[in-house]
Scaffold this active site. Structure first.
Site, PDB file in Angstrom:
ATOM      1  N   CYS A  92      21.523 -12.747 -40.214  1.00 20.23           N
ATOM      2  CA  CYS A  92      20.624 -11.868 -40.955  1.00 20.23           C
ATOM      3  C   CYS A  92      20.959 -10.625 -40.242  1.00 20.23           C
ATOM      4  O   CYS A  92      21.264 -10.367 -39.231  1.00 20.23           O
ATOM      5  CB  CYS A  92      19.211 -12.255 -40.671  1.00 20.23           C
ATOM      6  SG  CYS A  92      18.043 -10.965 -41.386  1.00 20.23           S
ATOM      7  N   LEU A  93      21.177  -9.458 -41.210  1.00 20.13           N
ATOM      8  CA  LEU A  93      21.465  -8.224 -40.892  1.00 20.13           C
ATOM      9  C   LEU A  93      20.378  -7.611 -39.970  1.00 20.13           C
ATOM     10  O   LEU A  93      20.780  -6.636 -39.309  1.00 20.13           O
ATOM     11  CB  LEU A  93      21.766  -7.324 -41.927  1.00 20.13           C
ATOM     12  CG  LEU A  93      23.100  -7.684 -42.908  1.00 20.13           C
ATOM     13  CD1 LEU A  93      23.087  -6.744 -44.141  1.00 20.13           C
ATOM     14  CD2 LEU A  93      24.338  -7.283 -42.160  1.00 20.13           C
ATOM     15  N   HIS A 134      16.656 -16.812 -48.752  1.00 19.88           N
ATOM     16  CA  HIS A 134      16.441 -15.902 -47.440  1.00 19.88           C
ATOM     17  C   HIS A 134      15.863 -14.633 -47.787  1.00 19.88           C
ATOM     18  O   HIS A 134      14.943 -14.019 -47.019  1.00 19.88           O
ATOM     19  CB  HIS A 134      17.870 -15.660 -46.975  1.00 19.88           C
ATOM     20  CG  HIS A 134      18.078 -14.878 -45.563  1.00 19.88           C
ATOM     21  ND1 HIS A 134      18.235 -15.388 -44.443  1.00 19.88           N
ATOM     22  CD2 HIS A 134      17.777 -13.512 -45.552  1.00 19.88           C
ATOM     23  CE1 HIS A 134      18.306 -14.279 -43.510  1.00 19.88           C
ATOM     24  NE2 HIS A 134      18.322 -13.340 -44.316  1.00 19.88           N
ATOM     25  N   GLU A 135      16.513 -13.867 -49.250  1.00 17.86           N
ATOM     26  CA  GLU A 135      16.061 -12.677 -49.175  1.00 17.86           C
ATOM     27  C   GLU A 135      14.417 -12.428 -49.917  1.00 17.86           C
ATOM     28  O   GLU A 135      13.739 -11.821 -49.449  1.00 17.86           O
ATOM     29  CB  GLU A 135      16.928 -11.819 -50.338  1.00 17.86           C
ATOM     30  CG  GLU A 135      18.417 -11.877 -50.108  1.00 17.86           C
ATOM     31  CD  GLU A 135      18.677 -11.375 -48.744  1.00 17.86           C
ATOM     32  OE1 GLU A 135      17.878 -10.511 -48.344  1.00 17.86           O
ATOM     33  OE2 GLU A 135      19.753 -11.635 -48.191  1.00 17.86           O
TER      34      GLU A 135
END
Ligand code: GNR
Ligand code: NI
Length: 171
Positions: A92-93, A134-135
């Site tokens: 994850c960013l 995830h988003e």
């Protein structure tokens, strides 16, 4: 276009629940374009508005090999999920340099509006299915580390806070 700042875990704003987008207007198109620039610049395959401190239901993704297939999902809703599950290594960013295995539905269908405000359906499998789940978690205020054990999550949190302090000292 502008590059936006990505919030980093354990920032409490990553746990805000995003509200539906009221209108796909010029402001929304600017946000979408800035999010795409931010995602490509950070070499991510997806980005949720929550991560750039905008708490509205907006996702951008590009899971193509050549990074030339941007997908915009406004007000995404999960309309179908496979019973079959799949475990994948996620990153994850908002949690840099942290990767771990998460179980998700292997395939999902998501209804959303595109950048022009037109409805469409995304049939996702593989990385695209992992990414969209995830988003959508981000939009609900959930970060992937919440699927890990308390011990792992706590270690990640400690490591992230240490890194943050080191960066602040370097400034
Ligand atoms: O860039 C990303 N890669 C990724 C890899 C495996 C599973 C999920 C992702 S999403 C992530 C970008 C990001 O943090 N999106 O919220
Ligand atoms: Ni993420």
């Amino acid at each position: 276009m502008a590059r936006l700042t990505i919030l980093r875990f354990p920032d409490p704003r990553l746990h805000f629940v995003a509200k539906p987008v009221a209108a796909v207007d010029e402001r929304m198109r600017t946000l979408v374009d800035d999010m795409l620039e931010t995602m490509y610049d950070a070499e991510g395959v997806g980005l949720a508005a929550t991560q750039v401190d905008v708490h509205e239901r907006v996702i951008v993704m590009d899971t193509s090999e050549e990074h030339d297939h941007p997908v915009v999902l406004i007000n995404p809703e999960l309309v179908w999920k496979s019973e079959e599950m799949s475990v994948n290594e996620e990153g994850c960013l908002s949690v840099p340099q942290t990767y771990d295995r998460v179980e998700r539905h292997a395939r999902v269908k998501v209804q959303a509006l595109n950048r022009d405000g037109q409805p469409f359906e995304l049939d996702a499998e593989g990385l695209s299915a992992v990414c969209v789940q995830h988003e959508m978690d981000h939009l609900m205020g959930k970060v992937f580390v919440e699927y890990l054990s308390f011990l792992k999550r706590d270690r990640i949190k400690t490591r992230m806070l240490k890194k943050l302090r080191e960066e602040q000292r370097a400034r």
